[in-house]
Structure formats: structure tokens, C-alpha cells
Design a protein around this motif. Structure first.
Motif, PDB file in Angstrom:
ATOM      1  N   ALA A  56       0.835  -1.202   0.000  1.00  9.05           N
ATOM      2  CA  ALA A  56       0.000   0.000   0.000  1.00  9.05           C
ATOM      3  C   ALA A  56       0.870   1.252   0.000  1.00  9.05           C
ATOM      4  N   LEU A  57       1.949   1.226   0.772  1.00  9.05           N
ATOM      5  CA  LEU A  57       2.876   2.357   0.798  1.00  9.05           C
ATOM      6  C   LEU A  57       3.629   2.463  -0.526  1.00  9.05           C
ATOM      7  N   LYS A  94       5.887   4.866   9.015  1.00  9.71           N
ATOM      8  CA  LYS A  94       6.590   4.158  10.087  1.00  9.71           C
ATOM      9  C   LYS A  94       6.264   4.750  11.455  1.00  9.71           C
ATOM     10  N   GLU A  95       6.149   6.061  11.522  1.00  8.09           N
ATOM     11  CA  GLU A  95       5.798   6.700  12.795  1.00  8.09           C
ATOM     12  C   GLU A  95       4.445   6.204  13.296  1.00  8.09           C
ATOM     13  N   LYS A  96       3.510   6.041  12.387  1.00  9.11           N
ATOM     14  CA  LYS A  96       2.171   5.589  12.771  1.00  9.11           C
ATOM     15  C   LYS A  96       2.144   4.101  13.127  1.00  9.11           C
ATOM     16  N   ASP A 123      -4.157   3.878   5.912  1.00  5.74           N
ATOM     17  CA  ASP A 123      -3.046   4.795   6.203  1.00  5.74           C
ATOM     18  C   ASP A 123      -2.425   5.340   4.917  1.00  5.74           C
ATOM     19  N   ALA A 124      -2.276   4.485   3.925  1.00  5.13           N
ATOM     20  CA  ALA A 124      -1.715   4.913   2.642  1.00  5.13           C
ATOM     21  C   ALA A 124      -2.620   5.954   1.984  1.00  5.13           C
ATOM     22  N   CYS A 125      -3.908   5.736   2.031  1.00  8.06           N
ATOM     23  CA  CYS A 125      -4.862   6.695   1.449  1.00  8.06           C
ATOM     24  C   CYS A 125      -4.783   8.044   2.162  1.00  8.06           C
TER      25      CYS A 125
END
Length: 134
Positions: A56-57, A94-96, A123-125
């Protein structure tokens, strides 16, 4: 969740891999047709098929390239900025989530699942919408 993020979730539920779901949900905003986005992103799901960088990233990185690149008429001119953008996107992810590696997100390494595929897509969206979308 936004309409495009919801669409990405529906595409994933229909059998698109995580990279395809994100890339296809936004491709029209970045000048790519959905068939091309689907085909280009296919090898990036399941952490590039090897449980490495989250698919996704990876799709967000693809979109960053579409947004930032000036194309073949200007080789090398924009890649430095695109690399800075992808580095910042990876750091935010990565922080999330504590990692951007698929095998760690899925708990293969230590049995601790950090984020589901649907969560990674979400998260990617968010990163696309906060950082890249117009």
C-alpha cells in the motif's frame, strides 16, 4: 474515511492486492488509467511479493512519482525531490505503524500484528490525501 479510501477498501475486498487498491483508487488524479495502474502495481502487493516494503505504501510512492516527475524530457531533474518525498512518506507511515515492512506489519517476525492490510490501505490513502492529492 474518504470516498476514495472507501473505494480502495472495496477494490481490495474484490481481489485487488493492497498496492493495486491504492493505486487504482487515485490513478485518475495522477494522469494514469486504471488498467495501467492495476497492471503496474501488481508486483508490489504482499510487500513486493516478498513481505518487504508494504505494498500500500509502495503505491503511494508510485503516485508520488507521477505527481513529481517531469518525465523523459527532463531525466534526472526531479528524482531528488521525489526521493525526498518518498522518504518523508515512509517516515510518516513508520511513525504511525512502527514499521513499513510487510512481514513486521503482519507479525511474521514476532507474532505481533501491528496493522492489517485494510489498515495499511487506510493509512496509505491518508498519506495520498494529506501529501499528494490536489
Amino acid at each position: 474515511m474518504t470516498e476514495r479510501a472507501e473505494r480502495a477498501q472495496r477494490l481490495h475486498a474484490q481481489g485487488y492486492n493492497c498496492a493495486q487498491a491504492v493505486a487504482c483508487a487515485y490513478c485518475d488524479q495522477f494522469g494514469m488509467d486504471e488498467e495501467t495502474a492495476f497492471r503496474v502495481a501488481e508486483g508490489f502487493g504482499l510487500g513486493m511479493g516478498m513481505m518487504e516494503m508494504c505494498g500500500a505504501l509502495s503505491a503511494v510512492f508510485m503516485l508520488a512519482g507521477l505527481r513529481g516527475s517531469k518525465g523523459t524530457d527532463h531525466p534526472g531533474e526531479t528524482k531528488g525531490q521525489t526521493y525526498k518525498t518518498t522518504k518523508a512518506l515512509a517516515a510518516a507511515f513508520k511513525e504511525k505503524n512502527g514499521t513499513y515492512l510487510c512481514r513486521e506489519l503482519k507479525g511474521v517476525v514476532d507474532g505481533k500484528v501491528r496493522r492489517s492490510c485494510d489498515g495499511c490501505i487506510e493509512d496509505a490513502c491518508k498519506l495520498v490525501e494529506q501529501t499528494l492529492a490536489e
